[in-house]
Design an enzyme around this catalytic site. Structure first.
Site, short mmCIF file in Angstrom:
data_model
loop_
_atom_site.label_atom_id
_atom_site.label_comp_id
_atom_site.label_asym_id
_atom_site.label_seq_id
_atom_site.Cartn_x
_atom_site.Cartn_y
_atom_site.Cartn_z
N THR A 145 1.16 -1.48 0.01
CA THR A 145 -0.10 0.11 -0.27
C THR A 145 0.81 1.32 -0.37
O THR A 145 1.88 1.69 0.83
CB THR A 145 -0.91 -0.09 1.03
OG1 THR A 145 -1.36 -1.42 1.37
CG2 THR A 145 -2.13 1.25 0.90
N GLU A 146 0.51 2.33 -1.27
CA GLU A 146 1.16 3.52 -1.51
C GLU A 146 2.68 2.96 -1.18
O GLU A 146 4.01 3.98 -1.19
CB GLU A 146 0.68 4.27 0.25
CG GLU A 146 -0.50 4.03 0.44
CD GLU A 146 -1.24 5.05 -0.95
OE1 GLU A 146 -0.35 5.95 -1.98
OE2 GLU A 146 -2.32 5.23 -1.29
N LEU A 147 3.66 2.56 -2.00
CA LEU A 147 4.79 2.03 -1.90
C LEU A 147 5.71 2.35 -0.32
O LEU A 147 6.51 2.17 -0.10
CB LEU A 147 5.10 2.21 -2.27
CG LEU A 147 5.13 3.04 -3.71
CD1 LEU A 147 6.02 3.61 -4.33
CD2 LEU A 147 5.07 1.28 -4.67
#
Lengths: 443, 442
Positions: A145-147
């Protein structure tokens, strides 16, 4: 021969309704169905459908030379199924070309990697199953998630058998090194692909900014920057939200013309080609290790966790939702589990960010609420009701304790970096050694 | 610049705002003459020339003060020698003569009939006096008319680039000087009759506001909200009205402990006149919806007004009088203590041009819940906002504000950062631009 690696994130959260404290026990649906339907259909019309059509055309036009990768959250798929099933069909069409890689993430686009490892693994498992079912591909690359990434998360993911993981090329980690190489996790065999945020943000954020010195950005100009980059570069990783096309950057900005011209502009220099993440690590199985001692993400200017954990409200909301986990799993109630997981989606906490005076403009753009305080209040009102609801379900203690022990042993095993027997976790491929294979020709 | 009061002798926020604005304008390098009806002594304004037109407000002091007015050495281009002699004569105060003098010779740009009508429009008839209400002194129109005349006498001495008039009491003077000297007029709307009285608008005050606003070359409003009300009420184009948010003058305050010995629970504060426009009804009704969920809460309604008896009765009817405390009007130490102790500050105004008190609450570490129909809602992002009619929403915000200490802390932290940016210098910079605009125009 440097490669351009395109990876796009597709995600839609289940936004929660404006739930009042006094609505408790009213048995209202927690999710704002109308809002979710409206947004999903709007974005499908503006972005997903036209961009998928263009991608399909480009893949066909360049017959194997143009490739892309997607990560589509499970929640986005659920909403496509409900509100615009034609989007799923268009992705399946893309998958059938053979030039599209589907990447794994957490089904619920959650922050579980930071709070609950067992839950994190379960959500990945669910997502991998979904990708396989829809697109006939077992993802070999992972993006959190979101890197969000650090060495610890890298260890867990490597333990699940992923060959590569995508994360942010944050300056605080690279410290002068280039994001344009494939790296390796310091303690295992998993490769890391780092986002080139400069070039990525040129497209995702600056493209239509008239105050930007390079406005307007043409595909030729952009390609010329890439072509003139360091000759030793292996890859330019352009990672961004898929909604960049048509939604964040509207059709009128010329973003679709840019995309249309992009492959031919890159391929005009015969030294260059396109690659998917999995191809990249086959072509360039980087041996240089890179350590992420602190956690990074691709959000905001800070590129850390402050977009979700930046204030007291966010931390309280996160602590409270994850605190419910043990009880909910013990009830073995599928409905409660599904709601609990949908409430873990990172967007809920992003809306509560009060960094609103500087780069919070981005938060405000994405938020369905008037203020971060409203976002917090609606979420907490709902959570208060949900916690009460959960208490009404009896727990099946004996079974869950057993399961917990098994998972714990499994995680310990992961951390010890031993290879995992495939039978133990059959959904995932075994952590295979990457052997160098010759580059496909583009001469 | 024309004002009705100046610190420390103030009845409301107008004097404080004038002090903040003039200080900042002086820093820009402007030379300001500020005229109030009567100097009371104790005023300190080294940044400008602060003066009164020889005691408009007090007849006993008038003759004595007249002697202190400096005789001008230069004439404005609009007054001939003969007029000047007449003007000097007029300083020996004679109301009838002054009026006729002004009517006849000192108004080359205003014809006689116009000025007659003008003065008549602002002077008080016996009938109008009886109709007056809303807390104004019975002779306020008379004072305004007198102020207008006396300020006119005063300005014969000087030349101005811009006339800046604050609120309706000074608009007639502003209009008259503008016509007299030809200098452009800027009127500053701190509040409108609409905001102050709501349903019972005094039509004569409304008419005077209209006169000032329509005559002015530009209008400053203390918020975008007020700007829109000016536009709606007076039907003038929005491009003539500029929102100039007030600044905050940091002042030393004494903090008291957050908890009282007498009441260990939570405290929610309403502070201000208990009148229809301040929305006390919404506050009491919302409180009744909070009590079932947060029992240890005390609602303090500090202030007086025509709605107070009704509010006490309402709290009783709703069965929450044990959660209510009505201390009446509070000031000084009691005010600081009330603001310190409160966990939440509620401003449910029906129409609030600015709402400085919500910003002051932040200084006392008390988060503000404010109606969207207020200027403060524009400058304070770190606050909880609701529509003044939305009782359920206000109740929900209060419940959450009370049970989540984390949110209160986040709000205060953010609001304090915001207040730092709310400087009078920013307001002065805008006003200075407006001056340049109108001075060029004329």
């Amino acid at each position: 021969m440097p490669s351009v690696c395109l990876y796009f994130q597709v995600h839609q959260p289940f936004r929660v309704r404006k739930f009042a404290y006094a609505d408790s026990c009213s048995q209202l649906n927690y999710f704002d169905d109308l809002k979710n339907k409206t947004v999903c259909q709007k974005v499908a019309q503006k972005c997903y459908l036209p961009t998928n059509a263009l991608m399909l055309e480009l893949i066909k036009r360049f017959a194997g030379q143009f490739k892309v990768a997607y990560s589509i959250s499970g929640l986005a798929i659920e909403q496509f199924r409900l509100y615009c099933p034609e989007v799923i069909n268009s992705f399946r069409e893309l998958a059938s070309t053979g030039y599209v890689e589907f990447i794994a993430e957490t089904y619920y686009h959650s922050l579980s990697s930071l709070y609950d490892e067992q839950e994190f693994i379960a959500q990945i498992d669910k997502q991998v199953g979904l990708m396989e079912e829809l697109f006939g591909q077992r993802p070999r690359t992972f993006r959190n998630t979101e890197l969000i990434y650090d060495d610890r998360i890298g260890n867990i993911v490597a333990g699940l058998g992923f060959r590569a993981m995508i994360t942010e090329g944050a300056d605080s980690i690279l410290q002068g090194r280039s994001p344009n190489y494939t790296y390796r996790h310091p303690n295992n065999n998993m490769r890391l692909l780092l986002k080139n945020y400069g070039y990525s943000d040129d497209i995702a954020f600056r493209f239509s900014n008239r105050a930007w010195q390079h406005y307007p950005l043409s595909a030729e100009k952009f390609a010329s920057w890439l072509h003139s980059s360091n000759a030793n570069d292996q890859c330019i990783n352009l990672f961004m939200d898929y909604e960049t096309f048509g939604e964040h950057q509207w059709d009128v900005t010329g973003i679709f013309d840019f995309l249309n011209q992009f492959p031919q502009s890159i391929l005009a220099n015969q030294q260059w080609n396109f690659a998917t993440p999995d191809e990249l690590i086959c072509w360039y199985p980087g041996q240089e290790t890179i350590s992420f001692p602190h956690t990074v993400s691709w959000a905001d200017l800070d590129r850390d966790l402050s977009a979700w954990q930046g204030n007291r409200m966010q931390n309280k909301a996160l602590d409270n939702i994850y605190a419910l986990g043990q009880h909910i799993k013990a009830t073995q109630n599928d409905h409660l589990l599904d709601v609990w997981r949908k409430l873990q989606t990172s967007d809920h906490f992003y809306y509560m960010s009060t960094k609103s005076l500087s780069d919070g403009a981005v938060h405000a753009y994405f938020s369905p609420y008037e203020s971060p305080y409203d976002a917090f209040i609606y979420y907490m009102n709902l959570l208060h009701d949900f916690a009460q609801q959960c208490q009404r379900y009896p727990t099946q203690t004996s079974c869950s304790t057993n399961q917990l022990v098994i998972e714990k042993e499994y995680i310990t095993e992961l951390n010890s970096e031993e290879p995992i027997p495939s039978s133990n976790y059959e959904r995932f491929s075994v952590n295979e050694t990457i052997t160098e294979i010759p580059l496909p020709g583009n001469k | 610049m024309l004002g009705w009061e100046y610190p420390p002798h103030i009845a409301g926020g107008l004097g404080v705002a004038c002090e903040g604005l003039t200080k900042a304008l002086a820093r820009v390098g402007l030379d300001i003459t500020f005229v109030v009806p009567c100097l009371m002594g104790g005023e300190s304004a080294p940044h400008m020339t602060l003066r009164d037109p020889s005691g408009v407000m007090s007849k006993s002091k008038r003759k004595q003060r007249i002697k202190k007015v400096k005789i001008p050495s230069a004439l404005t281009p609009y007054v001939d020698d003969k007029s000047f002699d007449d003007l000097l004569a007029a300083f020996k105060y004679d109301p009838d003569k002054t009026s006729s003098l002004l009517r006849s010779s000192l108004f080359p740009r205003l014809n006689r009939a116009e000025f007659e009508k003008f003065l008549a429009s602002i002077s008080l008839t016996k009938r109008a006096e009886k109709l007056l209400g809303a807390g104004y002194g019975s002779n306020v129109f008379e004072q305004v008319a007198l102020y207008t005349e006396k300020v006119l006498e005063l300005v014969a001495e000087e030349e101005f680039d811009v006339i800046h008039a604050h609120d309706w009491m000074t608009y007639p003077a502003g209009v008259a000087i503008s016509k007299f000297t030809g200098a452009p007029l800027v009127v500053h709307v701190h509040s409108l009759e609409y905001d102050r009285s709501g349903k019972t608008v005094n039509t004569r005050i409304h008419a005077i506001e209209a006169l000032g606003i329509h005559t002015a070359s530009a209008v400053c409003a203390v918020s975008y909200y007020t700007r829109s009300i000016v536009h709606q009420q007076h039907h003038i184009p929005l491009n003539k009205v500029f929102a100039v948010h007030n600044g905050i003058l940091s002042k030393k305050i004494k903090h008291y402990p957050k908890r009282m010995e007498k009441w260990p629970g939570k405290v929610v504060l309403f502070l201000g006149r208990v009148t229809y426009q301040k929305g006390p009804d919404c506050f009491v009704r919302a409180a009744a919806k909070v009590v079932p969920y947060v029992s240890d809460v005390l609602f303090v309604m500090a202030g007086t007004g025509d709605q107070l008896p009704r509010m006490k009765k309402l709290a009783n009817e709703l069965g929450i009088s044990q959660n209510f405390y009505f201390p009446g009007f509070v000031k000084g130490k009691d005010l600081e203590e009330a603001l310190s102790v409160a966990d939440l500050y509620i401003m449910p105004s029906v129409s609030e041009p600015f709402g400085l008190s919500a910003l002051e609450a932040v200084d006392f570490d008390t988060p503000a819940l404010i109606s969207k129909q207020s200027g403060a809602a524009e400058v304070l992002n770190h606050a909880l906002k609701f529509d003044f009619w939305d009782v359920d929403r206000l109740a929900d915000l209060m419940i959450n504000g009370l049970i989540h200490e984390e949110m209160r802390t986040d709000i205060i932290w953010g609001a304090k950062e915001e207040l730092k940016k709310l400087r009078w210098d920013a307001a002065a910079a805008k006003v200075y631009k407006i001056y340049n605009l109108v001075a060029v125009k004329n």
